[in-house]
Design an enzyme around this catalytic site. Sequence first.
Site, PDB file in Angstrom:
ATOM      1  N   PRO A 148      20.373  75.019  75.018  1.00  0.00           N
ATOM      2  CA  PRO A 148      20.110  73.800  74.565  1.00  0.00           C
ATOM      3  C   PRO A 148      18.571  73.562  74.046  1.00  0.00           C
ATOM      4  O   PRO A 148      17.564  74.280  74.533  1.00  0.00           O
ATOM      5  CB  PRO A 148      19.935  72.944  75.824  1.00  0.00           C
ATOM      6  N   ASN A 149      18.404  72.942  73.040  1.00  0.00           N
ATOM      7  CA  ASN A 149      17.044  72.788  72.284  1.00  0.00           C
ATOM      8  C   ASN A 149      16.596  73.898  71.298  1.00  0.00           C
ATOM      9  O   ASN A 149      15.531  73.778  70.644  1.00  0.00           O
ATOM     10  CB  ASN A 149      16.033  72.258  73.221  1.00  0.00           C
ATOM     11  N   ARG A 193       9.615  72.638  67.766  1.00  0.00           N
ATOM     12  CA  ARG A 193       9.577  72.422  69.459  1.00  0.00           C
ATOM     13  C   ARG A 193       8.516  73.135  69.937  1.00  0.00           C
ATOM     14  O   ARG A 193       8.619  74.097  69.867  1.00  0.00           O
ATOM     15  CB  ARG A 193      11.104  72.867  69.868  1.00  0.00           C
ATOM     16  N   TYR A 223       6.610  78.195  72.083  1.00  0.00           N
ATOM     17  CA  TYR A 223       7.661  78.863  71.746  1.00  0.00           C
ATOM     18  C   TYR A 223       7.615  79.345  70.043  1.00  0.00           C
ATOM     19  O   TYR A 223       8.297  80.418  69.772  1.00  0.00           O
ATOM     20  CB  TYR A 223       8.930  78.049  71.619  1.00  0.00           C
ATOM     21  N   ASN A 236      19.829  83.565  75.763  1.00  0.00           N
ATOM     22  CA  ASN A 236      18.701  82.729  76.073  1.00  0.00           C
ATOM     23  C   ASN A 236      19.327  81.521  76.373  1.00  0.00           C
ATOM     24  O   ASN A 236      19.632  80.749  75.505  1.00  0.00           O
ATOM     25  CB  ASN A 236      17.927  82.607  74.934  1.00  0.00           C
ATOM     26  N   ALA A 239      17.306  75.933  79.221  1.00  0.00           N
ATOM     27  CA  ALA A 239      17.138  75.180  80.364  1.00  0.00           C
ATOM     28  C   ALA A 239      18.121  75.542  81.505  1.00  0.00           C
ATOM     29  O   ALA A 239      18.151  75.544  82.601  1.00  0.00           O
ATOM     30  CB  ALA A 239      16.897  73.684  80.124  1.00  0.00           C
ATOM     31  N   GLU A 293      19.320  89.096  79.462  1.00  0.00           N
ATOM     32  CA  GLU A 293      18.451  87.672  79.684  1.00  0.00           C
ATOM     33  C   GLU A 293      17.491  87.598  78.601  1.00  0.00           C
ATOM     34  O   GLU A 293      16.663  88.745  78.694  1.00  0.00           O
ATOM     35  CB  GLU A 293      18.283  87.510  81.038  1.00  0.00           C
ATOM     36  N   HIS A 336      14.071  85.302  76.988  1.00  0.00           N
ATOM     37  CA  HIS A 336      13.450  84.171  76.748  1.00  0.00           C
ATOM     38  C   HIS A 336      12.176  84.309  75.693  1.00  0.00           C
ATOM     39  O   HIS A 336      11.521  85.415  75.918  1.00  0.00           O
ATOM     40  CB  HIS A 336      12.552  83.651  77.978  1.00  0.00           C
ATOM     41  N   ARG A 372       5.112  79.603  84.001  1.00  0.00           N
ATOM     42  CA  ARG A 372       4.965  78.171  83.467  1.00  0.00           C
ATOM     43  C   ARG A 372       5.348  77.339  84.783  1.00  0.00           C
ATOM     44  O   ARG A 372       5.038  77.750  85.877  1.00  0.00           O
ATOM     45  CB  ARG A 372       6.106  77.965  82.521  1.00  0.00           C
TER      46      ARG A 372
HETATM   47  C1  DQA Z   1      13.329  79.284  77.129  1.00  0.00           C
HETATM   48  C2  DQA Z   1      12.508  79.106  78.652  1.00  0.00           C
HETATM   49  C3  DQA Z   1      13.078  77.819  79.448  1.00  0.00           C
HETATM   50  O1  DQA Z   1      12.353  77.759  80.494  1.00  0.00           O
HETATM   51  C4  DQA Z   1      13.275  76.634  78.519  1.00  0.00           C
HETATM   52  O2  DQA Z   1      14.087  75.704  79.317  1.00  0.00           O
HETATM   53  C5  DQA Z   1      13.879  76.723  77.151  1.00  0.00           C
HETATM   54  C6  DQA Z   1      13.532  78.076  76.499  1.00  0.00           C
HETATM   55  C7  DQA Z   1      12.441  80.375  76.439  1.00  0.00           C
HETATM   56  O3  DQA Z   1      12.975  80.964  75.457  1.00  0.00           O
HETATM   57  O4  DQA Z   1      11.299  80.464  76.730  1.00  0.00           O
HETATM   58  O5  DQA Z   1      14.370  75.995  76.556  1.00  0.00           O
HETATM   59  O6  DQA Z   1      14.495  79.718  77.586  1.00  0.00           O
END
Ligand code: DQA
Length: 144
Positions: free
Chosen positions: A11-12, A19, A24, A76, A79, A100, A102, A109
């Site tokens: 998501p997002n 964003r 990011y 990725n 959240a 995984e 990110h 964080r």
């Molecule tokens: C994320 C880190 C997550 O905590 C966050 O909710 C994201 C992006 C990252 O790529 O840094 O949406 O996965």
Amino acid sequence: MSNLVYVLNGPNLNLLGLREPEIYGSDTLDDIAGMLEDRARDLALSIDLRQSNHEGHLVDWLHEAQAEGARAVLLNAAAYTHTSIALLDAIRAICTPVIEVHLSDPRSREEFRHHTYVGLAAVRTFQGKGARSYVEALEFVAEM
Ligand code: DQA
């Protein structure tokens, strides 16, 4: 073994570039797809990059990665990383290795980002390097 690597984004992440760029970075998801395609070509891999804001789509795509005989999944989960037992179970349910990824380093964080369900089942984690986290994860797949 197949050369196909699924790159699944939660998501997002469709809003990357717009964003919270201070966290990011300014690369969009299309930019990251381009970088991964270039690197994949050098590594004799191919990528299938997808994004969804819906948890169940990510679960379905993990199952699909196994059914299609993908070599690995870069995930990725955004959240959902920190909340989704369904994703943890899906990763455990398939034999396809899941890495995984990110952009940021969630451990540095807010505390609610420190716990990762995905990380309980992933074979490795690449984080904190922006788009480079994805590229390093793909290079890891090539070495696996
Ligand atoms: C994320 C880190 C997550 O905590 C966050 O909710 C994201 C992006 C990252 O790529 O840094 O949406 O996965």
